[in-house]
Design an enzyme around this catalytic site. Structure first.
Site, PDB file in Angstrom:
ATOM      1  N   LEU A 122       0.784  -1.239   0.000  1.00 13.94           N
ATOM      2  CA  LEU A 122       0.000   0.000   0.000  1.00 13.94           C
ATOM      3  C   LEU A 122       0.813   1.284   0.000  1.00 13.94           C
ATOM      4  CD1 LEU A 122      -2.951  -0.979   2.362  1.00 13.94           C
ATOM      5  CD2 LEU A 122      -2.761  -1.168  -0.118  1.00 13.94           C
ATOM      6  N   ASN A 156       2.996  -4.101 -10.229  1.00 15.86           N
ATOM      7  CA  ASN A 156       1.988  -3.979  -9.175  1.00 15.86           C
ATOM      8  C   ASN A 156       0.698  -4.645  -9.643  1.00 15.86           C
ATOM      9  OD1 ASN A 156       0.726  -2.849  -6.755  1.00 15.86           O
ATOM     10  ND2 ASN A 156      -0.296  -1.397  -8.116  1.00 15.86           N
ATOM     11  N   HIS A 202      -3.389  -4.385  -9.210  1.00 13.96           N
ATOM     12  CA  HIS A 202      -4.429  -3.466  -8.724  1.00 13.96           C
ATOM     13  C   HIS A 202      -5.806  -4.087  -9.001  1.00 13.96           C
ATOM     14  CE1 HIS A 202      -6.168   0.325  -7.476  1.00 13.96           C
ATOM     15  NE2 HIS A 202      -7.023   0.183  -8.471  1.00 13.96           N
ATOM     16  N   GLU A 233      -6.896 -12.017  -9.816  1.00 11.11           N
ATOM     17  CA  GLU A 233      -5.578 -11.471  -9.473  1.00 11.11           C
ATOM     18  C   GLU A 233      -4.578 -12.605  -9.300  1.00 11.11           C
ATOM     19  OE1 GLU A 233      -5.427  -8.535  -6.256  1.00 11.11           O
ATOM     20  OE2 GLU A 233      -7.544  -8.143  -6.547  1.00 11.11           O
TER      21      GLU A 233
HETATM   22  C1  GRF Z   1      -5.517  -7.098  -3.533  1.00  8.37           C
HETATM   23  O1  GRF Z   1      -6.809  -6.838  -3.971  1.00  8.37           O
HETATM   24  C2  GRF Z   1      -4.542  -6.266  -4.302  1.00  8.37           C
HETATM   25  O2  GRF Z   1      -4.880  -6.096  -5.630  1.00  8.37           O
HETATM   26  C3  GRF Z   1      -4.669  -4.969  -3.588  1.00  8.37           C
HETATM   27  O3  GRF Z   1      -4.761  -5.299  -2.231  1.00  8.37           O
HETATM   28  C4  GRF Z   1      -5.310  -6.612  -2.105  1.00  8.37           C
HETATM   29  C5  GRF Z   1      -4.299  -7.397  -1.340  1.00  8.37           C
HETATM   30  O4  GRF Z   1      -4.630  -8.704  -1.153  1.00  8.37           O
HETATM   31  N1  GRF Z   1      -3.655  -4.048  -3.980  1.00  8.37           N
HETATM   32  P1  GRF Z   1      -3.567  -9.740  -0.577  1.00  8.37           P
HETATM   33  O5  GRF Z   1      -2.813  -9.070   0.572  1.00  8.37           O
HETATM   34  O6  GRF Z   1      -2.651 -10.138  -1.681  1.00  8.37           O
HETATM   35  O7  GRF Z   1      -4.412 -10.873  -0.078  1.00  8.37           O
END
Ligand code: GRF
Length: 202
Positions: free
Chosen positions: A86, A103, A105, A175
Site C-alpha cells: 500500500l 503492481n 491493482h 488477481e
Molecule cells: C488485492 O486486492 C490487491 O490487488 C490490492 O490489495 C489486495 C491485497 O490482497 N492491492 P492480498 O494481501 O494479496 O491478499
C-alpha cells in the site's frame, strides 16, 4: 536463477499465489525476500512458513525513508513485485528498478485507481458507479500512482447481487492468475514496452 522480492502490506493472498506457482513449477524463480511495510501483515507468516527471508518495516515510523530502506534491504534482485503493497515507492528505487517493478491493482486501470484507491474502497466505487464490468490489472510501476504501462488485465462482471465483499473475492481469484502469469512473461523475456503499451510476444 531469476530473483524476485515481493512487497506486501496485508493478508498476502497474492504472495501465496506466487509461492504456489513456484512450488507447482509454473514459475521458475526464487523469492529472495518478502518485505512488509506493516508489522501486522498476515502475509509475513505465509513467507516464514516457507522459510523465505522476511523484512518488516513500520511505515508509520519511517515515513519518507521507507523506499530507500527497502532498496537497501532487498539487495540486487531481477524484479520487485508489489502484491497488495500500500505504500507508494519513491526516489532511487523507482530509477534503479525502472521497468522492473510490477503492481497488482483490483480494478481495470484507469478506472478506480490512483491515490487512496485501495482495498474494499475500489470495489465500493465500482459498484457505486454502476459499471457492469470491473476486473484487475498488473502494470509496471512508474513515478505516478497506478499510471505505469499495463501488462495484463482480466475482466470480472459486476452482478446485481454483488456487495463490495463478494465482488472483491471474485476479482481476487483473477488477481491470483494474472500476477504469476505476468511474472512468467517477464522471466521468459516475452515483454516489450513501447511507450504506454506493453506487447507480449507469446
Ligand atoms: C488485492 O486486492 C490487491 O490487488 C490490492 O490489495 C489486495 C491485497 O490482497 N492491492 P492480498 O494481501 O494479496 O491478499
Amino acid at each position: 536463477m531469476f530473483k524476485i522480492a515481493v512487497l506486501i502490506s496485508g493478508g498476502g493472498s497474492n504472495l501465496q499465489s506466487v509461492i504456489d506457482s513456484i512450488e507447482n513449477g509454473f514459475l521458475n524463480c526464487k523469492i529472495e525476500a518478502v518485505v512488509s511495510d506493516n508489522i501486522k501483515a498476515g502475509g509475513i507468516e505465509r513467507a516464514r512458513l516457507k522459510g523465505i527471508k522476511t523484512i518488516v518495516f513500520d511505515k508509520r515510523e519511517l515515513k519518507g525513508s521507507l523506499s530507500d530502506k527497502i532498496l537497501e534491504a532487498i539487495g540486487e534482485v531481477d524484479l520487485i513485485v508489489l502484491a497488495g503493497f500500500l505504500s507508494i515507492l519513491k526516489g532511487e528505487i523507482i530509477k534503479r528498478y525502472k521497468d522492473r517493478i510490477i503492481n497488482i491493482h483490483p480494478s481495470l486501470i484507469p478506472s478506480f485507481c490512483g491515490n487512496g484507491m485501495y482495498g474494499i474502497k475500489v470495489h465500493e466505487k465500482a459498484i457505486g458507479s454502476g459499471v457492469k464490468f470491473t476486473g484487475c490489472t498488473v502494470h509496471f510501476v512508474d513515478d505516478g500512482t497506478d499510471t505505469g504501462p499495463i501488462i495484463l488485465q482480466r475482466v470480472v462482471p459486476v452482478m446485481s447481487f454483488d456487495t463490495p465483499k463478494t465482488l472483491q473475492s471474485r476479482v481476487l481469484e483473477e488477481e491470483h492468475k494474472i500476477l504469476p502469469l505476468a511474472i512468467k512473461h517477464i522471466i521468459n523475456n516475452k515483454i516489450e514496452i513501447n511507450g504506454k503499451r506493453v506487447i507480449i510476444h507469446d
